[in-house]
Design a protein around this motif. Structure first.
Motif, PDB file in Angstrom:
ATOM      1  N   GLU A 136     -79.167   8.381   5.909  1.00 50.94           N
ATOM      2  CA  GLU A 136     -79.829   9.592   5.416  1.00 50.94           C
ATOM      3  C   GLU A 136     -80.845  10.048   6.448  1.00 50.94           C
ATOM      4  OE1 GLU A 136     -82.819  11.145   1.823  1.00 50.94           O
ATOM      5  OE2 GLU A 136     -81.870   9.166   1.704  1.00 50.94           O
ATOM      6  N   PHE A 137     -80.734  11.310   6.852  1.00 53.80           N
ATOM      7  CA  PHE A 137     -81.681  11.842   7.820  1.00 53.80           C
ATOM      8  C   PHE A 137     -81.828  13.348   7.617  1.00 53.80           C
ATOM      9  CE2 PHE A 137     -77.442  11.548   9.559  1.00 53.80           C
ATOM     10  CZ  PHE A 137     -77.223  12.743  10.235  1.00 53.80           C
ATOM     11  N   LEU A 138     -82.873  13.916   8.194  1.00 53.65           N
ATOM     12  CA  LEU A 138     -83.184  15.330   7.993  1.00 53.65           C
ATOM     13  C   LEU A 138     -82.457  16.228   8.989  1.00 53.65           C
ATOM     14  CD1 LEU A 138     -87.041  15.207   7.384  1.00 53.65           C
ATOM     15  CD2 LEU A 138     -85.304  15.907   5.724  1.00 53.65           C
ATOM     16  N   GLY A 196     -78.722  36.128   6.403  1.00 56.49           N
ATOM     17  CA  GLY A 196     -79.140  34.979   7.186  1.00 56.49           C
ATOM     18  C   GLY A 196     -79.877  33.971   6.337  1.00 56.49           C
ATOM     19  N   PHE A 197     -79.620  32.701   6.587  1.00 53.53           N
ATOM     20  CA  PHE A 197     -80.218  31.637   5.796  1.00 53.53           C
ATOM     21  C   PHE A 197     -80.769  30.541   6.703  1.00 53.53           C
ATOM     22  CE2 PHE A 197     -76.820  33.612   3.391  1.00 53.53           C
ATOM     23  CZ  PHE A 197     -77.448  33.916   2.197  1.00 53.53           C
ATOM     24  N   SER A 198     -81.864  29.942   6.272  1.00 60.58           N
ATOM     25  CA  SER A 198     -82.423  28.779   6.958  1.00 60.58           C
ATOM     26  C   SER A 198     -82.356  27.593   6.001  1.00 60.58           C
ATOM     27  CB  SER A 198     -83.875  29.040   7.372  1.00 60.58           C
ATOM     28  OG  SER A 198     -84.705  29.207   6.226  1.00 60.58           O
ATOM     29  N   TYR A 199     -82.545  26.399   6.537  1.00 58.70           N
ATOM     30  CA  TYR A 199     -82.507  25.216   5.677  1.00 58.70           C
ATOM     31  C   TYR A 199     -83.274  24.067   6.318  1.00 58.70           C
ATOM     32  CZ  TYR A 199     -78.477  24.479   8.783  1.00 58.70           C
ATOM     33  OH  TYR A 199     -77.654  24.382   9.870  1.00 58.70           O
ATOM     34  N   LEU A 200     -83.704  23.177   5.470  1.00 59.83           N
ATOM     35  CA  LEU A 200     -84.367  21.945   5.880  1.00 59.83           C
ATOM     36  C   LEU A 200     -84.154  20.938   4.764  1.00 59.83           C
ATOM     37  CD1 LEU A 200     -86.266  20.136   7.563  1.00 59.83           C
ATOM     38  CD2 LEU A 200     -88.197  21.275   6.439  1.00 59.83           C
ATOM     39  N   GLY A 201     -83.429  19.891   5.043  1.00 61.05           N
ATOM     40  CA  GLY A 201     -83.154  18.919   3.995  1.00 61.05           C
ATOM     41  C   GLY A 201     -82.378  17.728   4.513  1.00 61.05           C
ATOM     42  N   PRO A 202     -82.140  16.743   3.643  1.00 60.62           N
ATOM     43  CA  PRO A 202     -81.441  15.537   4.062  1.00 60.62           C
ATOM     44  C   PRO A 202     -79.933  15.736   4.114  1.00 60.62           C
ATOM     45  CG  PRO A 202     -81.998  15.384   1.741  1.00 60.62           C
ATOM     46  CD  PRO A 202     -82.582  16.681   2.232  1.00 60.62           C
ATOM     47  N   VAL A 203     -79.295  15.069   5.072  1.00 55.28           N
ATOM     48  CA  VAL A 203     -77.841  14.981   5.144  1.00 55.28           C
ATOM     49  C   VAL A 203     -77.480  13.498   5.218  1.00 55.28           C
ATOM     50  CG1 VAL A 203     -77.491  17.249   6.179  1.00 55.28           C
ATOM     51  CG2 VAL A 203     -77.887  15.275   7.665  1.00 55.28           C
ATOM     52  N   PHE A 204     -76.205  13.190   4.979  1.00 54.16           N
ATOM     53  CA  PHE A 204     -75.815  11.793   4.801  1.00 54.16           C
ATOM     54  C   PHE A 204     -74.533  11.493   5.588  1.00 54.16           C
ATOM     55  CE2 PHE A 204     -77.969  13.578   1.180  1.00 54.16           C
ATOM     56  CZ  PHE A 204     -78.932  12.628   0.858  1.00 54.16           C
ATOM     57  N   ARG A 205     -74.656  10.600   6.542  1.00 54.29           N
ATOM     58  CA  ARG A 205     -73.501  10.135   7.316  1.00 54.29           C
ATOM     59  C   ARG A 205     -73.681   8.657   7.605  1.00 54.29           C
ATOM     60  NH1 ARG A 205     -73.023  14.535  12.250  1.00 54.29           N
ATOM     61  NH2 ARG A 205     -73.317  16.421  11.015  1.00 54.29           N
ATOM     62  N   TYR A 206     -72.581   7.917   7.510  1.00 60.79           N
ATOM     63  CA  TYR A 206     -72.659   6.498   7.861  1.00 60.79           C
ATOM     64  C   TYR A 206     -72.890   6.373   9.364  1.00 60.79           C
ATOM     65  CZ  TYR A 206     -71.434   1.747   9.011  1.00 60.79           C
ATOM     66  OH  TYR A 206     -71.475   0.477   9.504  1.00 60.79           O
ATOM     67  N   ARG A 207     -73.933   5.641   9.738  1.00 62.16           N
ATOM     68  CA  ARG A 207     -74.235   5.361  11.136  1.00 62.16           C
ATOM     69  C   ARG A 207     -74.575   3.876  11.230  1.00 62.16           C
ATOM     70  NH1 ARG A 207     -78.784   9.580  12.826  1.00 62.16           N
ATOM     71  NH2 ARG A 207     -79.841   8.547  11.084  1.00 62.16           N
ATOM     72  N   ALA A 208     -73.790   3.131  11.979  1.00 56.76           N
ATOM     73  CA  ALA A 208     -73.895   1.670  11.969  1.00 56.76           C
ATOM     74  C   ALA A 208     -75.272   1.174  12.363  1.00 56.76           C
ATOM     75  CB  ALA A 208     -72.840   1.075  12.905  1.00 56.76           C
ATOM     76  N   ASP A 209     -75.933   1.878  13.282  1.00 58.76           N
ATOM     77  CA  ASP A 209     -77.190   1.369  13.811  1.00 58.76           C
ATOM     78  C   ASP A 209     -78.421   2.090  13.292  1.00 58.76           C
ATOM     79  OD1 ASP A 209     -76.390   3.674  15.067  1.00 58.76           O
ATOM     80  OD2 ASP A 209     -77.224   3.149  17.020  1.00 58.76           O
ATOM     81  N   ARG A 210     -78.231   3.090  12.423  1.00 60.63           N
ATOM     82  CA  ARG A 210     -79.362   3.869  11.928  1.00 60.63           C
ATOM     83  C   ARG A 210     -79.161   4.210  10.461  1.00 60.63           C
ATOM     84  NH1 ARG A 210     -79.672   8.637  16.298  1.00 60.63           N
ATOM     85  NH2 ARG A 210     -77.418   8.249  16.294  1.00 60.63           N
ATOM     86  N   TRP A 269     -81.922  18.785  15.146  1.00 58.71           N
ATOM     87  CA  TRP A 269     -81.868  17.362  14.860  1.00 58.71           C
ATOM     88  C   TRP A 269     -83.297  16.817  14.810  1.00 58.71           C
ATOM     89  CZ3 TRP A 269     -77.518  16.233  12.851  1.00 58.71           C
ATOM     90  CH2 TRP A 269     -76.398  16.972  13.197  1.00 58.71           C
ATOM     91  N   ILE A 270     -83.833  16.848  13.603  1.00 63.34           N
ATOM     92  CA  ILE A 270     -85.228  16.480  13.359  1.00 63.34           C
ATOM     93  C   ILE A 270     -85.529  15.074  13.883  1.00 63.34           C
ATOM     94  CG2 ILE A 270     -86.984  16.134  11.586  1.00 63.34           C
ATOM     95  CD1 ILE A 270     -86.112  19.047  11.884  1.00 63.34           C
ATOM     96  N   GLU A 271     -84.626  14.162  13.665  1.00 61.02           N
ATOM     97  CA  GLU A 271     -84.822  12.776  14.060  1.00 61.02           C
ATOM     98  C   GLU A 271     -85.088  12.668  15.562  1.00 61.02           C
ATOM     99  OE1 GLU A 271     -82.662   8.978  12.295  1.00 61.02           O
ATOM    100  OE2 GLU A 271     -81.397   9.985  13.789  1.00 61.02           O
ATOM    101  N   ALA A 272     -84.296  13.398  16.360  1.00 61.51           N
ATOM    102  CA  ALA A 272     -84.469  13.352  17.816  1.00 61.51           C
ATOM    103  C   ALA A 272     -85.782  13.999  18.238  1.00 61.51           C
ATOM    104  CB  ALA A 272     -83.300  14.047  18.498  1.00 61.51           C
ATOM    105  N   LEU A 273     -86.145  15.105  17.589  1.00 63.39           N
ATOM    106  CA  LEU A 273     -87.354  15.830  17.973  1.00 63.39           C
ATOM    107  C   LEU A 273     -88.633  15.105  17.561  1.00 63.39           C
ATOM    108  CD1 LEU A 273     -86.117  19.442  17.312  1.00 63.39           C
ATOM    109  CD2 LEU A 273     -87.191  18.680  19.429  1.00 63.39           C
TER     110      LEU A 273
END
Length: 391
Positions: A107-109, A90-104, A370-374
């Motif tokens: 790069e987000f966690l 089992g593995f855990s993670y916390l880090g940035p991911v990258f997706r194009y989002r027109a309104d935001r 979804w860190i951004e939402a929380l």
């Protein structure tokens, strides 16, 4: 991403401390996969639709690379490349991911957990949900809406009905992509058009064929024509389309099958009541859905054993997360009264490991936070509210 970097990105360390502590106490080792990843696994597993959101580049050898759009697949790839591949881990993670989002920001966690190799699937599923609830507690949110489903039930139903493979693929695609399944079901029961198709000869040749035969025929025809794609569609996509048209031309979805599918998709609410309704449906229709229903019932028992109020959990046979690679349990946690965007989401994806290169199937289940939402929720962090009871 290091904890220090995560703290800087979020502006507060309390939630990160609580979140990582809960994961560590549950026995999940923190993973830190490379930010630059091969693009192919994401395109293969999530479809070409994801290409428009990827940050892509190409190395000197011509390999297409991308900034990781999520962490689940990179963690799975690292696990398969390790000496622990095939063993429970089992593995855990916390880090940035990258997706194009027109309104935001692109790069987000993202945080989360991935569990590989456990054969006790129902218990592992329940553990994921329990840990997901602990993750929301790390942000001071303890009263959330739990939505659950199980795509394995729908797969079992379609298989038990003995539908044409092309219908199976089409219905599964509708279910997974959250397209209007009911609307498509109606279209499949309508009488076929009497108008002729410009590919009438190809459709006639494919009548009664399976996918392998259809692919072989279309490959031969395109080879003769000296092309490998038409209008951007690959050979396999064209073969699937021809096979679908041939099957639909030869007949319609039986009305009794339509009725059973609609009855199935209407089941939902209390999980225990849903189990009873599913067993009644299977008995009435003389369909063997026992294994899938037993797995659901076992999962509900493990959820209750972990202190989850199953009566407050929303179950629906029509619930899906819009991702093709899920094979069983799926869930989302939403803020009550404002539940459009999930706070935590995940599920079981047992087929992914072979698609990533494993020679044998390896069970896999996990979730993403979804860190951004929380972090946008107006709650004080509650570092002391999380413990290791989920381990």
């Amino acid at each position: 991403m290091t904890l220090t970097a995560a703290r800087g990105a979020a502006g507060s360390a309390a939630w990160a401390d609580a979140l990582l502590l809960s994961f560590a106490q549950a026995g999940y080792v923190q993973a830190e996969p490379a930010i630059l990843q091969p693009a192919e696994p994401f395109l293969d597993l999530s479809g070409e639709d994801i290409r428009k959101s990827l940050y892509l580049t190409t190395d000197p050898s011509g390999e297409e690379l991308c900034l990781r759009p999520d962490l689940a697949i990179p963690v799975a790839r690292d696990y398969l490349a390790s000496s622990r591949a095939g063993q429970p881990a089992g593995f855990s993670y916390l880090g940035p991911v990258f997706r194009y989002r027109a309104d935001r920001s692109g790069e987000f966690l993202q945080a989360g957990i991935e569990s590989f190799g456990r054969q006790d699937r129902a218990a592992a599923d329940a553990e994921m949900l329990a840990l997901a609830l602990e993750a929301t507690a790390a942000f001071g949110l303890t009263d959330v809406e739990i939505r659950t489903g199980d795509v394995a039930l729908f797969i079992a139903l379609i298989d038990a009905l003995g539908l044409y493979p092309v219908w199976r693929r089409r219905l599964m695609k509708d279910f997974n992509r959250k397209i209007s399944l009911e609307q498509d079901l109606e279209r499949l029961t309508l009488a076929t058009s009497a108008s002729r198709n410009e590919y009438e000869g190809v459709l006639a040749a494919l009548a009664g064929s399976d996918r392998k035969a259809a692919l072989a025929l279309v490959t031969d025809l395109m080879s003769i024509a000296g092309t490998t794609n038409v209008g951007g569609r690959t050979v396999s996509e064209i073969a699937d389309r021809f096979l679908e048209q041939s099957t639909l031309k030869g007949g319609t979805l039986p009305r009794d099958a339509l009725g059973l599918i609609k009855r199935f998709l209407a089941i939902g609410g209390d999980p225990d009541d849903s189990v009873a309704q599913l067993r009644a449906l299977a008995d009435d229709a003389k369909l063997d859905l026992t294994e899938a229903i037993d797995q659901l019932e076992s999962r509900i028992g493990f959820m209750a054993a972990r202190g989850i109020d199953t009566g407050a959990t929303r179950f629906s046979t029509s619930f899906g997360r819009g991702i093709d690679y899920y094979t069983g349990f799926e869930f989302e946690l939403h803020r009550k009264g404002n539940g459009v965007e999930p706070l935590v989401a995940g599920g079981r994806y047992d087929g992914v490991m072979t698609q990533l290169g494993s020679e044998v199937p390896i069970p896999a289940v996990g979730f993403s936070v979804w860190i951004e939402a929380l972090t946008q929720i107006d709650h004080a962090p509650a570092a002391g509210s999380v413990n290791g009871s989920a381990s």
